[in-house]
Design a protein around this motif. Sequence first.
Motif, short mmCIF file in Angstrom:
data_model
loop_
_atom_site.label_atom_id
_atom_site.label_comp_id
_atom_site.label_asym_id
_atom_site.label_seq_id
_atom_site.Cartn_x
_atom_site.Cartn_y
_atom_site.Cartn_z
N THR A 88 -3.97 10.54 8.93
CA THR A 88 -2.62 10.02 8.64
C THR A 88 -1.56 11.06 8.94
O THR A 88 -0.83 10.96 9.92
N TRP A 89 -1.47 12.10 8.13
CA TRP A 89 -0.37 13.04 8.23
C TRP A 89 -0.44 13.91 9.49
O TRP A 89 0.58 14.09 10.18
N SER A 90 -1.60 14.43 9.82
CA SER A 90 -1.70 15.28 11.02
C SER A 90 -1.36 14.48 12.27
O SER A 90 -0.71 15.00 13.19
N VAL A 91 -1.78 13.23 12.31
CA VAL A 91 -1.45 12.38 13.45
C VAL A 91 0.05 12.07 13.49
O VAL A 91 0.67 12.08 14.56
N ILE A 92 0.64 11.81 12.33
CA ILE A 92 2.08 11.55 12.27
C ILE A 92 2.87 12.75 12.80
O ILE A 92 3.79 12.60 13.62
N PRO A 96 0.83 -1.21 0.00
CA PRO A 96 0.00 0.00 0.00
C PRO A 96 0.86 1.25 0.00
O PRO A 96 1.86 1.33 0.74
N LEU A 97 0.51 2.21 -0.83
CA LEU A 97 1.33 3.42 -0.98
C LEU A 97 1.57 4.12 0.35
O LEU A 97 2.68 4.61 0.60
N LEU A 98 0.57 4.15 1.20
CA LEU A 98 0.72 4.86 2.48
C LEU A 98 1.83 4.25 3.32
O LEU A 98 2.53 4.96 4.06
N ARG A 99 2.03 2.94 3.23
CA ARG A 99 3.06 2.28 4.04
C ARG A 99 4.46 2.54 3.50
O ARG A 99 5.45 2.24 4.17
N VAL A 100 4.54 3.09 2.31
CA VAL A 100 5.84 3.46 1.74
C VAL A 100 6.08 4.97 1.87
O VAL A 100 7.15 5.41 2.28
N ALA A 101 5.05 5.76 1.55
CA ALA A 101 5.21 7.22 1.50
C ALA A 101 5.20 7.86 2.89
O ALA A 101 5.95 8.82 3.13
N LEU A 102 4.36 7.38 3.80
CA LEU A 102 4.26 8.01 5.11
C LEU A 102 5.54 7.87 5.94
O LEU A 102 5.96 8.84 6.59
N PRO A 103 6.21 6.69 5.96
CA PRO A 103 7.50 6.63 6.67
C PRO A 103 8.54 7.60 6.10
O PRO A 103 9.32 8.18 6.85
N ALA A 141 6.43 7.01 14.46
CA ALA A 141 5.47 7.82 13.70
C ALA A 141 5.41 7.41 12.24
O ALA A 141 4.42 7.69 11.56
N GLY A 142 6.49 6.76 11.74
CA GLY A 142 6.55 6.37 10.33
C GLY A 142 6.10 4.95 10.07
O GLY A 142 4.90 4.68 9.96
N PRO A 143 7.02 4.00 9.98
CA PRO A 143 6.65 2.62 9.63
C PRO A 143 5.62 1.99 10.58
O PRO A 143 4.70 1.31 10.14
N VAL A 144 5.77 2.22 11.89
CA VAL A 144 4.86 1.58 12.85
C VAL A 144 3.45 2.13 12.71
O VAL A 144 2.47 1.37 12.58
N TYR A 145 3.30 3.46 12.71
CA TYR A 145 1.96 4.04 12.61
C TYR A 145 1.38 3.83 11.21
O TYR A 145 0.17 3.59 11.06
#
Length: 447
Positions: A423-427, A139-146, A193-197
């Motif tokens: 996603t982003w605000s929580v990170i 999933p893109l979020l699991r790559v881009a958010l970290p 905040a990245g890979p785990v969340y």
Amino acid sequence: MSSLFALSLAVCAIVSVVVLIARFRINPFIVLFAVSLALALCAGMPPQKAIASFEAGAGRVLGHVATVIALGTMLGKMLAESGGADRIALTITRLAGEKRVSWAMMVIGLLVGLPVFFEVGFVLLIPLAFTLARRTNTPLLRVALPMGAALSVTHAMIPPHPATLLALSAYHADIGRTILWGIVIGTPAAALAGPVYARFIAGRIGPVLPSALEAQFVNHDVPKSMPGFGITVLTILSPVVLMLVGSTADVVASPHTPLNNALHFIGNTDIALALATLLSFQVFGTARGFSRETILKFTNDCLAPTALIMLLVGAGGGFGQELVDSGVSTAITDLAVGAHVPLLVLAWLLAVVVRVATGSATVAMSTAAGIVGPILVHTHGASPELMVIVTGAGSVALGPLNDAGFWQIKEYLGLSVGQTIKTWSVIETLIAVLGLVFALLLSLVVG
């Protein structure tokens, strides 16, 4: 204006933006423009001044960010069309394994983010995130958010970013110890905040449709002959290298000498990205057999989807400027200063307040450091290095709607406003809170 009234205005404005966009599906630019003007008028600003304030804020932000987005998107398009992104994706997958792609992207974000602003690092690395997600069926979020979390951590907590350097000066902190404690605190913060969340939240926010920008980078046929890994990485990192070279200008040459000016020039964000983009036309373009007409088509086509991103980034800047010029942000800051709390917490709290009020992490960090710095000099109540780090941590809190990064994340990843908040605000908030908690724990050891 009372502090409580100012706080109420800011809260109402933010809630209105979320509701009008998420619930009533009104164009985000129109909403940000209208709510910004309404806030300014309610705060007592004359109508003409309110309009001028929005225009000034939008222009100030776009003057820098629009150039970064445009050049970064062109560089990313060339990287994708040449197969360079696929080359890096294959190499990373082979070295790290498909199950550890999110951790690999976090490490890359930490390294690339050290010398560059968040917006620059993001546009440089997002094509790689798109390609890795597709290649590994992740999933893109699991790559881009970290990746985004790592960039945000380095932007806020680790020198030589301009805001951290200002805070270093205000607190009279040692740069070496600040970098050391920044890595000690920032690395676990980025991991949680990245890979785990990202792993936790990716499947809990509903469907995410591919964005128009994603289509620019993944909907193409990969050439059978891809550029080499070394030359591809060198081309992507060339703006980072040029910025590092620029940062040494005052060390290797006296100020205002021709050499000093030249180094500062090539190290400028816009110039470094422009030179890298021109280099990509050769490395990823003509050297791969693309004609000049094809390269021109690539660069023209990829800019169309960035129009809305630029408008929203500019509107976010206008919203932040209205908060400043109307006096709302000052009143809220006074409220925070009046609270009797430990210095580490006060610096963090002030940075959070200014962050929400202006949307800018750099402004939040420099403003909070400017207020608390003189207090620290007279009280010596905390480690100057940890003061820099907690101020930086607070400066990225909440990922508010008046932050350019919020709209970048939303549009590039194809999220709704609600999904971006989840996603982003929580990170960003996790980074802020974890940075404070880890710094308080470390203060028990280093004083």
